[in-house]
Design a protein around this motif. Structure first.
Motif, PDB file in Angstrom:
ATOM      1  N   TYR A  20      -1.187  -2.503 -10.254  1.00  0.00           N
ATOM      2  CA  TYR A  20      -0.224  -0.976  -9.778  1.00  0.00           C
ATOM      3  C   TYR A  20      -0.466   0.021 -11.210  1.00  0.00           C
ATOM      4  CZ  TYR A  20       4.188   1.829  -9.470  1.00  0.00           C
ATOM      5  OH  TYR A  20       4.152   3.201  -8.872  1.00  0.00           O
ATOM      6  N   ALA A  72       5.968   5.527  -6.298  1.00  0.00           N
ATOM      7  CA  ALA A  72       6.915   5.405  -4.872  1.00  0.00           C
ATOM      8  C   ALA A  72       5.403   4.453  -3.796  1.00  0.00           C
ATOM      9  CB  ALA A  72       7.434   5.972  -4.804  1.00  0.00           C
ATOM     10  N   ALA A  75       3.330   2.192  -5.116  1.00  0.00           N
ATOM     11  CA  ALA A  75       4.526   0.700  -5.258  1.00  0.00           C
ATOM     12  C   ALA A  75       4.306  -0.002  -3.491  1.00  0.00           C
ATOM     13  CB  ALA A  75       6.091   1.127  -5.703  1.00  0.00           C
ATOM     14  N   CYS A  82      10.026   0.343  -5.745  1.00  0.00           N
ATOM     15  CA  CYS A  82       9.793   1.800  -6.232  1.00  0.00           C
ATOM     16  C   CYS A  82      11.356   1.687  -6.679  1.00  0.00           C
ATOM     17  CB  CYS A  82       8.808   2.854  -6.468  1.00  0.00           C
ATOM     18  SG  CYS A  82       9.309   3.871  -7.260  1.00  0.00           S
ATOM     19  N   ASP A  84      14.305   4.473  -8.203  1.00  0.00           N
ATOM     20  CA  ASP A  84      14.511   5.632  -8.909  1.00  0.00           C
ATOM     21  C   ASP A  84      16.595   5.949  -9.379  1.00  0.00           C
ATOM     22  OD1 ASP A  84      15.541   7.869 -10.643  1.00  0.00           O
ATOM     23  OD2 ASP A  84      14.685   9.985  -8.747  1.00  0.00           O
TER      24      ASP A  84
END
Length: 109
Positions: A20, A72, A75, A82, A84
């Protein structure tokens, strides 16, 4: 996050997290490479913010929407979740049913 921060010692990033981060850095350079003006990352090296199956990273305010959307979506491609912490939401917004079945930073099944 509390559990990860409470662990003694450092845990190497998992292969999934490493992949990632590699893909994030393929899009925008790490700020430690002297490319601060071309990158939305607020600190670096980016991989230095990874532990085991999670990574926590910051972006500069002026590029937060662009970077958050990319991070995101990426991910999801890596079968990661993801979260936040500022909006206290999973990104992209996964809808109530899916969100209710998952814990923060849990892998998609």
């Amino acid at each position: 996050m509390d559990q990860m921060e409470a662990e003694d010692g450092e845990r190497e990033p998992s292969p999934r997290i490493r992949a990632y981060v590699d893909d994030l850095l393929a899009r925008w350079p790490d700020i430690t490479e002297g490319e601060e003006n071309d990158s939305p990352w607020a600190d670096g090296p980016l991989l230095g913010n990874a532990w085991g199956d999670a990574i926590y990273f910051s972006v500069v305010w002026s590029r937060c929407e662009e970077a958050a959307e990319f991070a995101a979506n990426l991910a999801q491609q890596h079968d990661l979740v993801c979260y936040d912490p500022q909006s206290e939401q999973l990104l992209p917004d996964l809808g109530g049913e899916r969100r209710a079945r998952r814990g923060w930073f849990a892998r998609r099944r």
